[in-house]
Design an enzyme around this catalytic site. Structure first.
Site, PDB file in Angstrom:
ATOM      1  CE  LYS A 162     -61.985  99.492 -12.052  1.00 15.99           C
ATOM      2  NZ  LYS A 162     -62.269  99.643 -13.878  1.00 15.99           N
ATOM      3  NE  ARG A 197     -65.926  91.542 -16.646  1.00 21.43           N
ATOM      4  CZ  ARG A 197     -65.780  92.227 -16.474  1.00 21.43           C
ATOM      5  NH1 ARG A 197     -64.789  92.260 -15.080  1.00 21.43           N
ATOM      6  NH2 ARG A 197     -66.403  93.596 -16.506  1.00 21.43           N
ATOM      7  NE  ARG A 254     -61.586  91.230 -18.159  1.00 19.92           N
ATOM      8  CZ  ARG A 254     -62.299  92.489 -17.202  1.00 19.92           C
ATOM      9  NH1 ARG A 254     -60.994  93.024 -16.220  1.00 19.92           N
ATOM     10  NH2 ARG A 254     -62.988  92.799 -17.306  1.00 19.92           N
ATOM     11  NE  ARG A 259     -66.277  96.790 -19.922  1.00 16.80           N
ATOM     12  CZ  ARG A 259     -65.389  95.943 -19.676  1.00 16.80           C
ATOM     13  NH1 ARG A 259     -65.783  94.679 -20.168  1.00 16.80           N
ATOM     14  NH2 ARG A 259     -64.726  95.782 -18.963  1.00 16.80           N
ATOM     15  NE  ARG A 280     -67.606 101.524 -13.872  1.00 18.53           N
ATOM     16  CZ  ARG A 280     -67.211 100.127 -13.178  1.00 18.53           C
ATOM     17  NH1 ARG A 280     -67.233  99.461 -12.523  1.00 18.53           N
ATOM     18  NH2 ARG A 280     -66.658  99.526 -14.520  1.00 18.53           N
TER      19      ARG A 280
END
Ligand code: AMP
Length: 191
Positions: A13, A133, A127, A144, A88
């Site tokens: 995204k 992160r 990632r 998640r 969301r």
């Protein structure tokens, strides 16, 4: 253009949002990025949001809604915007409806990036190595994904019923995905 970009965690995204927003000359508004900025600055909003983000849970609607309301009130968002990661929840859908209506406009399109679940976990773990992160550990990634399935996937049907849904295969080469999104949205703009 007033658009939403949706998709499960890791679907790309953030990357696509920037390309699409540039293409249409509108700001990409990422709630995740705004939260992360506040976390790094140590603001009260950041301190509050971090508790939820680190666990892979959603930040409460009241906090998130107010933040988005303030952001789309800014001048650069007057001609339009691309929301990345908002709404969301069903409550956020309602809230956004109110915000858009207040400006006298309507939503033009809701783009959903579809992707294979196992491929997504692999992408997010990769990632984690690049960006570091805090919420890209395997346990938090799985949480998640669950939260997305429970709270966000139902939004797809809501927007499909409204005739706004644009489903795009998010797998494969980044440029190919961007090309698919542009082609679909250019068709929406001309309709
Ligand atoms: P993202 O960068 O979009 O994956 O968002 C990172 C994290 O920020 C999410 O896992 C949530 O904890 C929080 N977050 C981002 N957008 C929202 C939203 N619309 N509602 C609630 N929490 C959000």
């Amino acid at each position: 253009m007033r658009m939403i970009l949706m998709g499960p965690p890791g679907a790309g995204k953030g990357t696509q949002a920037k390309f699409v927003a540039d293409h249409f000359g509108i700001p990409a508004i990422s709630t995740g990025d705004i939260f992360r900025f506040n976390v790094s600055e140590g603001t009260p909003l950041g301190v509050e949001a971090k508790k939820y983000m680190d666990a892979g849970e959603y930040v409460p609607d009241e906090v998130t809604n107010l933040m988005v309301r303030n952001r789309i009130d800014e001048d650069d968002a007057k001609p339009g915007f691309l929301l990345d990661g908002y709404p969301r929840t069903l409550a956020q859908v309602e809230e956004l409806d109110g915000m858009v209506k207040f400006t006298g406009h309507e939503l033009d399109a809701v783009v959903v990036l579809t992707a294979d679940a196992d491929e997504l976990v692999a992408r997010l773990l990769q990632r984690a190595q690049v960006e570091g992160r805090a919420d890209d550990t395997e346990d938090v990634i799985r949480r998640r994904q669950e939260v997305y399935a429970e709270q966000t996937e139902p939004l797809i049907e809501v927007y499909r019923d409204r005739g706004l849904l644009v489903e795009i295969d998010g797998m494969g080469d980044v440029d190919d995905v961007t090309g698919r999104i542009f082609a679909a949205l250019d068709a929406v703009r001309q309709s």
